[in-house]
Motif scaffolding. Structure first.
Motif, PDB file in Angstrom:
ATOM      1  N   UNK A  20       0.826  -1.204   0.000  1.00 32.73           N
ATOM      2  CA  UNK A  20       0.000   0.000   0.000  1.00 32.73           C
ATOM      3  C   UNK A  20       0.865   1.259   0.000  1.00 32.73           C
ATOM      4  N   UNK A  21       1.972   1.207   0.746  1.00 36.22           N
ATOM      5  CA  UNK A  21       2.900   2.354   0.766  1.00 36.22           C
ATOM      6  C   UNK A  21       3.577   2.521  -0.585  1.00 36.22           C
ATOM      7  N   UNK A  22       3.964   1.388  -1.189  1.00 38.57           N
ATOM      8  CA  UNK A  22       4.686   1.460  -2.470  1.00 38.57           C
ATOM      9  C   UNK A  22       3.786   1.971  -3.581  1.00 38.57           C
ATOM     10  N   UNK A  23       2.554   1.501  -3.617  1.00 33.64           N
ATOM     11  CA  UNK A  23       1.595   1.964  -4.616  1.00 33.64           C
ATOM     12  C   UNK A  23       1.768   1.372  -6.001  1.00 33.64           C
ATOM     13  N   UNK A  24       2.815   0.600  -6.225  1.00 33.06           N
ATOM     14  CA  UNK A  24       3.074  -0.002  -7.539  1.00 33.06           C
ATOM     15  C   UNK A  24       3.998  -1.200  -7.343  1.00 33.06           C
ATOM     16  N   UNK A  25       3.955  -2.183  -8.259  1.00 35.10           N
ATOM     17  CA  UNK A  25       4.802  -3.376  -8.135  1.00 35.10           C
ATOM     18  C   UNK A  25       6.247  -3.111  -8.553  1.00 35.10           C
ATOM     19  N   UNK A  26       6.981  -2.400  -7.734  1.00 33.03           N
ATOM     20  CA  UNK A  26       8.343  -1.971  -8.049  1.00 33.03           C
ATOM     21  C   UNK A  26       9.366  -3.009  -7.581  1.00 33.03           C
ATOM     22  N   UNK A  27      10.603  -2.918  -8.089  1.00 31.16           N
ATOM     23  CA  UNK A  27      11.662  -3.808  -7.592  1.00 31.16           C
ATOM     24  C   UNK A  27      11.893  -3.650  -6.089  1.00 31.16           C
ATOM     25  N   UNK A  28      11.782  -2.424  -5.592  1.00 26.58           N
ATOM     26  CA  UNK A  28      11.978  -2.201  -4.157  1.00 26.58           C
ATOM     27  C   UNK A  28      10.904  -2.918  -3.347  1.00 26.58           C
ATOM     28  N   UNK A  29       9.661  -2.860  -3.816  1.00 31.87           N
ATOM     29  CA  UNK A  29       8.594  -3.580  -3.118  1.00 31.87           C
ATOM     30  C   UNK A  29       8.860  -5.074  -3.145  1.00 31.87           C
TER      31      UNK A  29
ATOM     32  N   UNK B 282       5.759 -24.351  14.536  1.00 33.67           N
ATOM     33  CA  UNK B 282       5.522 -25.732  14.145  1.00 33.67           C
ATOM     34  C   UNK B 282       5.807 -26.046  12.701  1.00 33.67           C
ATOM     35  N   UNK B 283       5.968 -25.004  11.859  1.00 34.15           N
ATOM     36  CA  UNK B 283       6.373 -25.213  10.480  1.00 34.15           C
ATOM     37  C   UNK B 283       5.221 -25.426   9.521  1.00 34.15           C
ATOM     38  N   UNK B 284       5.599 -25.610   8.245  1.00 36.94           N
ATOM     39  CA  UNK B 284       4.633 -25.817   7.182  1.00 36.94           C
ATOM     40  C   UNK B 284       4.286 -24.532   6.452  1.00 36.94           C
ATOM     41  N   UNK B 285       3.450 -24.659   5.429  1.00 39.70           N
ATOM     42  CA  UNK B 285       2.837 -23.533   4.715  1.00 39.70           C
ATOM     43  C   UNK B 285       3.785 -22.756   3.804  1.00 39.70           C
ATOM     44  N   UNK B 286       4.936 -23.290   3.457  1.00 40.52           N
ATOM     45  CA  UNK B 286       5.858 -22.507   2.646  1.00 40.52           C
ATOM     46  C   UNK B 286       5.261 -22.194   1.272  1.00 40.52           C
ATOM     47  N   UNK B 287       4.657 -23.194   0.639  1.00 44.62           N
ATOM     48  CA  UNK B 287       4.039 -22.957  -0.665  1.00 44.62           C
ATOM     49  C   UNK B 287       2.861 -22.014  -0.572  1.00 44.62           C
ATOM     50  N   UNK B 288       2.034 -22.181   0.470  1.00 48.00           N
ATOM     51  CA  UNK B 288       0.898 -21.286   0.652  1.00 48.00           C
ATOM     52  C   UNK B 288       1.362 -19.866   0.910  1.00 48.00           C
ATOM     53  N   UNK B 289       2.433 -19.701   1.686  1.00 53.59           N
ATOM     54  CA  UNK B 289       2.956 -18.367   1.960  1.00 53.59           C
ATOM     55  C   UNK B 289       3.399 -17.690   0.676  1.00 53.59           C
ATOM     56  N   UNK B 290       4.025 -18.438  -0.223  1.00 49.92           N
ATOM     57  CA  UNK B 290       4.482 -17.868  -1.489  1.00 49.92           C
ATOM     58  C   UNK B 290       3.293 -17.319  -2.283  1.00 49.92           C
ATOM     59  N   UNK B 291       2.230 -18.121  -2.382  1.00 48.42           N
ATOM     60  CA  UNK B 291       1.051 -17.677  -3.126  1.00 48.42           C
ATOM     61  C   UNK B 291       0.319 -16.560  -2.403  1.00 48.42           C
ATOM     62  N   UNK B 292       0.065 -16.745  -1.118  1.00 51.10           N
ATOM     63  CA  UNK B 292      -0.700 -15.756  -0.370  1.00 51.10           C
ATOM     64  C   UNK B 292       0.043 -14.435  -0.241  1.00 51.10           C
ATOM     65  N   UNK B 293       1.369 -14.477  -0.094  1.00 49.58           N
ATOM     66  CA  UNK B 293       2.135 -13.239   0.001  1.00 49.58           C
ATOM     67  C   UNK B 293       1.986 -12.393  -1.250  1.00 49.58           C
ATOM     68  N   UNK B 294       2.140 -13.013  -2.416  1.00 48.96           N
ATOM     69  CA  UNK B 294       1.966 -12.282  -3.676  1.00 48.96           C
ATOM     70  C   UNK B 294       0.537 -11.751  -3.815  1.00 48.96           C
ATOM     71  N   UNK B 295      -0.439 -12.576  -3.454  1.00 50.22           N
ATOM     72  CA  UNK B 295      -1.830 -12.191  -3.651  1.00 50.22           C
ATOM     73  C   UNK B 295      -2.272 -11.100  -2.676  1.00 50.22           C
ATOM     74  N   UNK B 296      -1.817 -11.181  -1.438  1.00 49.68           N
ATOM     75  CA  UNK B 296      -2.145 -10.136  -0.460  1.00 49.68           C
ATOM     76  C   UNK B 296      -1.559  -8.795  -0.904  1.00 49.68           C
ATOM     77  N   UNK B 297      -0.309  -8.821  -1.368  1.00 53.46           N
ATOM     78  CA  UNK B 297       0.320  -7.584  -1.840  1.00 53.46           C
ATOM     79  C   UNK B 297      -0.429  -7.024  -3.045  1.00 53.46           C
ATOM     80  N   UNK B 298      -0.810  -7.881  -3.977  1.00 49.17           N
ATOM     81  CA  UNK B 298      -1.545  -7.430  -5.165  1.00 49.17           C
ATOM     82  C   UNK B 298      -2.904  -6.855  -4.772  1.00 49.17           C
ATOM     83  N   UNK B 299      -3.574  -7.493  -3.806  1.00 47.74           N
ATOM     84  CA  UNK B 299      -4.876  -6.995  -3.362  1.00 47.74           C
ATOM     85  C   UNK B 299      -4.745  -5.647  -2.673  1.00 47.74           C
ATOM     86  N   UNK B 300      -3.633  -5.414  -1.972  1.00 46.69           N
ATOM     87  CA  UNK B 300      -3.410  -4.113  -1.339  1.00 46.69           C
ATOM     88  C   UNK B 300      -3.120  -3.042  -2.383  1.00 46.69           C
ATOM     89  N   UNK B 301      -2.472  -3.427  -3.474  1.00 48.27           N
ATOM     90  CA  UNK B 301      -2.188  -2.474  -4.548  1.00 48.27           C
ATOM     91  C   UNK B 301      -3.464  -2.075  -5.284  1.00 48.27           C
TER      92      UNK B 301
END
Length: 292
Positions: free
Chosen positions: A73-82, A101-120
């Motif tokens: 949200x602060x970045x406002x665009x999908x920049x290299x810095x973001x 306890x571990x786990x969720x590495x693949x889900x984190x990869x997908x959800x991290x990108x999607x959460x950032x995109x939804x904030x943008x």
């Protein structure tokens, strides 16, 4: 180098993170998931710890996902810095989840990108949010460890897209899962049946690096064919499809094969399916997730 400013999260950022964790927990709670931990494990000593730990550690993602949304949200665009900041936050989340306890590495990869995109793009439709992830993933994460992960090594060995390839292509399997969800609901399937059909849709074509590692190319093709068989039998809402799902589940458990990559992408699809959040304001001005 990432910003040293404190990462304060707005109600919107917290709502996105909460929705992402709800999507992950919804994926974990789904049953029967072929070859994957699900609530049936609670009745069997062998799987007890795995399922409960996954549910517990899922909650550990929420603060980091909110920080990702805030950074976007602060970045406002999908920049290299973001992209660099998201990578740094993601590695911090991985350490936190490991302690929980571990786990969720693949889900984190997908959800991290999607959460950032939804904030943008807060008011964007699910399909547009998923497509925006392509712009985020196009930038290299220069802070990533130089040592290759198991998934990236398997991708190179077998020529699979892997997690990075999925993101750079705009998560095509998340998009396929969204289409499958809508189609199954329109056909009268219950919500759990629609979600299982979406999972099987991903499994039927995904070059799952976890399966490639444990089962090899032949095993992967076998799992893909059996997942397609469930769908071609009418899906999990039919007697024939439900029976085929049981057979697939038994086969995967007997071989010790687990389509974990598909599970993570289903969590991403369930998150995208819950967007946008703008109509979910509570009377106090915050947001809440709305279950289907």
């Amino acid at each position: 180098m990432t910003s040293s400013r404190p990462m304060t999260s707005s109600h919107e950022d917290q709502a996105l993170a909460r929705t992402a964790v709800d999507a992950l927990v919804g994926q974990i709670a789904l049953l029967p998931k072929p070859g994957l931990p699900d609530p049936r494990d609670l009745g069997a000593g062998a799987g007890l710890r795995d399922h409960r730990t996954l549910r517990w550690s899922a909650a550990a993602l929420e603060p980091g996902l909110a920080a990702m949304a805030s950074a976007a949200r602060r970045a406002g665009a999908p920049t290299p810095r973001l992209r660099a900041e998201l990578g740094a936050i993601g590695r911090s989340i991985e350490r936190t989840v490991a302690r929980a306890g571990g786990g969720h590495r693949g889900a984190l990869w997908a959800l991290g990108h999607l959460v950032a995109a939804a904030a943008l793009e807060p008011d964007a439709r699910a399909a547009d949010v998923v497509a925006l992830t392509r712009s985020l993933a196009a930038h290299p994460d220069r802070g990533a460890p130089r040592r290759p992960s198991r998934g990236s090594s398997v991708s190179v060995t077998f020529g699979a897209a892997g997690a990075r390839g999925e993101a750079r292509a705009g998560f095509p399997h998340v998009r396929r899962a969204l289409v499958a969800l809508a189609g199954a609901r329109d056909a009268g399937a219950t919500e759990p049946q629609a979600r299982l059909d979406a999972l099987l849709t991903v499994m039927s074509t995904l070059q799952d690096t976890e399966l490639l590692y444990t089962a090899g190319p032949f095993g992967l093709r076998q799992v893909q064919a059996e997942a397609r068989g469930v769908l071609e039998s009418g899906g999990t809402a039919t007697d024939a499809g439900a029976a085929a799902l049981v057979a697939l589940d038994s086969s995967l458990h007997a071989r010790g094969w687990s389509p974990r990559g598909s599970a993570g992408l289903l969590a991403g699809a369930l998150f995208a399916d819950a967007l946008p959040l703008r109509a979910r304001r509570t009377p106090c001005g915050g947001f809440r997730s709305v279950p289907r």
